[in-house]
Design a protein around this motif. Sequence first.
Motif, PDB file in Angstrom:
ATOM      1  N   ALA A   1       0.781  -1.032  -0.078  1.00 14.44           N
ATOM      2  CA  ALA A   1       0.032  -0.010   0.164  1.00 14.44           C
ATOM      3  C   ALA A   1       0.801   1.158  -0.153  1.00 14.44           C
ATOM      4  O   ALA A   1       0.461   2.273  -0.763  1.00 14.44           O
ATOM      5  N   VAL A   2       1.972   1.115   0.707  1.00 16.11           N
ATOM      6  CA  VAL A   2       2.796   2.475   0.839  1.00 16.11           C
ATOM      7  C   VAL A   2       3.386   2.494  -0.466  1.00 16.11           C
ATOM      8  O   VAL A   2       3.642   3.672  -0.910  1.00 16.11           O
ATOM      9  N   SER A   3       3.933   1.690  -1.119  1.00 17.41           N
ATOM     10  CA  SER A   3       4.794   1.606  -2.294  1.00 17.41           C
ATOM     11  C   SER A   3       3.851   2.079  -3.443  1.00 17.41           C
ATOM     12  O   SER A   3       3.995   2.985  -4.288  1.00 17.41           O
ATOM     13  N   LEU A   4       2.512   1.432  -3.419  1.00 14.08           N
ATOM     14  CA  LEU A   4       1.440   1.926  -4.434  1.00 14.08           C
ATOM     15  C   LEU A   4       1.189   3.640  -4.102  1.00 14.08           C
ATOM     16  O   LEU A   4       1.134   4.437  -5.355  1.00 14.08           O
ATOM     17  N   ALA A   5       0.973   3.970  -2.944  1.00 13.43           N
ATOM     18  CA  ALA A   5       0.704   5.421  -2.732  1.00 13.43           C
ATOM     19  C   ALA A   5       1.854   6.337  -3.085  1.00 13.43           C
ATOM     20  O   ALA A   5       1.934   7.295  -3.771  1.00 13.43           O
ATOM     21  N   ALA A   6       3.112   5.977  -2.985  1.00 13.98           N
ATOM     22  CA  ALA A   6       4.450   6.529  -3.554  1.00 13.98           C
ATOM     23  C   ALA A   6       4.333   6.757  -4.814  1.00 13.98           C
ATOM     24  O   ALA A   6       4.418   7.783  -5.472  1.00 13.98           O
ATOM     25  N   SER A   7       3.904   5.748  -5.509  1.00 11.07           N
ATOM     26  CA  SER A   7       4.061   5.861  -7.069  1.00 11.07           C
ATOM     27  C   SER A   7       2.739   6.531  -7.462  1.00 11.07           C
ATOM     28  O   SER A   7       2.864   7.184  -8.625  1.00 11.07           O
ATOM     29  N   ILE A   8       1.691   6.612  -6.783  1.00 10.23           N
ATOM     30  CA  ILE A   8       0.763   7.343  -7.320  1.00 10.23           C
ATOM     31  C   ILE A   8       0.875   8.616  -7.119  1.00 10.23           C
ATOM     32  O   ILE A   8       0.768   9.688  -8.093  1.00 10.23           O
ATOM     33  N   LEU A   9       1.281   9.341  -6.058  1.00 10.99           N
ATOM     34  CA  LEU A   9       1.782  10.471  -5.786  1.00 10.99           C
ATOM     35  C   LEU A   9       2.832  11.182  -6.825  1.00 10.99           C
ATOM     36  O   LEU A   9       2.848  12.359  -7.141  1.00 10.99           O
TER      37      LEU A   9
ATOM     38  N   TYR B   1      -2.709   0.784 -13.073  1.00  9.86           N
ATOM     39  CA  TYR B   1      -1.924  -0.084 -12.366  1.00  9.86           C
ATOM     40  C   TYR B   1      -2.514  -1.702 -12.447  1.00  9.86           C
ATOM     41  O   TYR B   1      -1.627  -2.363 -11.766  1.00  9.86           O
ATOM     42  N   ASP B   2      -3.303  -1.686 -12.988  1.00  5.95           N
ATOM     43  CA  ASP B   2      -4.234  -2.901 -13.138  1.00  5.95           C
ATOM     44  C   ASP B   2      -4.249  -3.569 -11.734  1.00  5.95           C
ATOM     45  O   ASP B   2      -3.575  -4.639 -11.387  1.00  5.95           O
ATOM     46  N   ILE B   3      -5.003  -2.716 -10.902  1.00  7.21           N
ATOM     47  CA  ILE B   3      -5.271  -3.251  -9.484  1.00  7.21           C
ATOM     48  C   ILE B   3      -6.685  -3.130  -9.115  1.00  7.21           C
ATOM     49  O   ILE B   3      -7.499  -2.946  -9.718  1.00  7.21           O
ATOM     50  N   GLU B   4      -6.881  -3.986  -7.751  1.00  7.72           N
ATOM     51  CA  GLU B   4      -8.069  -3.899  -7.542  1.00  7.72           C
ATOM     52  C   GLU B   4      -8.527  -2.613  -6.947  1.00  7.72           C
ATOM     53  O   GLU B   4      -7.732  -1.859  -6.022  1.00  7.72           O
ATOM     54  N   GLU B   5      -9.928  -2.671  -6.810  1.00  9.63           N
ATOM     55  CA  GLU B   5     -10.307  -1.389  -5.924  1.00  9.63           C
ATOM     56  C   GLU B   5      -9.891  -1.391  -4.440  1.00  9.63           C
ATOM     57  O   GLU B   5      -9.624  -0.187  -3.821  1.00  9.63           O
ATOM     58  N   GLU B   6      -9.870  -2.340  -3.764  1.00  7.24           N
ATOM     59  CA  GLU B   6      -9.177  -2.613  -2.546  1.00  7.24           C
ATOM     60  C   GLU B   6      -7.807  -2.159  -2.281  1.00  7.24           C
ATOM     61  O   GLU B   6      -7.433  -1.509  -1.253  1.00  7.24           O
ATOM     62  N   ASP B   7      -7.089  -2.390  -3.236  1.00  5.53           N
ATOM     63  CA  ASP B   7      -5.516  -1.976  -3.270  1.00  5.53           C
ATOM     64  C   ASP B   7      -5.642  -0.434  -3.041  1.00  5.53           C
ATOM     65  O   ASP B   7      -4.716   0.072  -2.606  1.00  5.53           O
TER      66      ASP B   7
END
Length: 487
Positions: free
Chosen positions: A212-220, A239-245
């Motif tokens: 979650a932290v890595s994805l948050a950094a990439s989104i930012l 990112y081809d991810i689920e909504e929960e991610d």
Amino acid sequence: MLKQHLQLKLGQKLAPQQIQLMKLIQLHTLEFEEELERELEENPALEIAKEESKEDDYASLEEAYQDEGTDSIETDFDVNEYIYDDEPNYKTASSNYSPDDEEFDNESLLTEGQSLYDYLMEQIHLASINNEDLKVAEYLIGNLDTDGYLRREIKSIVDDLAFSQGIYTTKEKVEDILENYVQKLDPSGVGARGLQECLLLQIEKKVSSDKAVSLAASILRHQFDALTNKHYNKIIQKYDIEEEDLKDALDEISKLSPKVGGNFDTQTITINQEIIPDFVIQVKDGLVIPMLNSKNAPTLRVSEEYKDILTTYSHDKNSSEHKQAALFIKQKLDAAKWYIDAINQRQNTLLQTITAIVKFQKDYFITGDEKSLKPMILKDIADITGFDISTISRVVKSKYADTPNGIVYLKDLFSDSLTNDDGEEVSTKEIKTHLQEVISKENKRKPLTDDALVVILKEQGYNIARRTIAKYREQLNIPVARLRKEL
């Protein structure tokens, strides 16, 4: 060639006493206390009278309006012949203060604190940095705003360093010091040049194997525009991810602070100022009773000692020194009586105004329901009290009332009116309350647009244009539908 001629003019000027009264009226309780203390220090002929007892009977509103008044001292007088007659102490005591006589200690409102600037300077002086780079770092810290951001262009800072500090450096060098020294300081995010960089600086210190932290950094870093515009579907597809991610990543982002300097004060003293209500409003058996806070109703009097001194000096018709002393004392006594009179008028003005407001909004003070607020403008209260609109404005400015339903800011009780489908005038505040309720109950996955809000409010009897809905929404700090969207 000069000529003499007569000219007749009409003019209107405020007397010093009127100016003093206007200043006193607009002060809230804490400011009024400070002003009173200052006047007591400057004028030894004015003193606080010790009250033998305080009455707690507030049933009679006429009693609250009782004004003992003060006798003015004639300004044109013969000091040698001036002798005070025996008269009672001049006081402003009345029963229009609240029963709550709790003493507020101003010293307790002050707590030791540390500014963001001092906190950062302590850290940078402990860093391994050469002297010239340290001066640049100090200058950068000095240019941070209270939120911890560097709002100025690096080029401007380079020019300032050359002209004011005699330090000749380059834009690249200043950026290097900013990124490798200032932005490494605590709190994380300090020295950022924008919101995106501020959030990135914080999240980068948390980056780990946590998904979650890595994805948050990439989104930012890569999808900041999509994030701020809440284009969640676009991010999910990217990112081809689920909504929960995405929810987990957004939860990590929500933990970051957009204003890292917010926990620091701009001075070395932090003032935790409590709201001290200027009025107390009680509801007893359906009767709404307004009162002044006891802090707004001090018991003052003219010093008996100074009156005796003036009487003594007035008998001495031969000494010029005694004449001058008598004149000085006379001026102080005049000022004291004028001030007491101004305090009386202030109390009377405040009490008449709050009484008019209470009568106008009686249903609201009984129920506490904002929907029962009637449309009310300054002119309505001015018409009831007979005061000028500017006087009413000064009274309600920065004033609060302690009601059975909590602390109320007086200015919030005023609102314009609109006519509903039944031909009744309703307060715009009532409409805003309805609007807020509708938005709070909406489906956050599909927030209501302004057009949809127009339809819903029309069904409730409020025929309002879309641009009016948008205006009220902005006044309530509610963003547009797209930015209210949640997963």
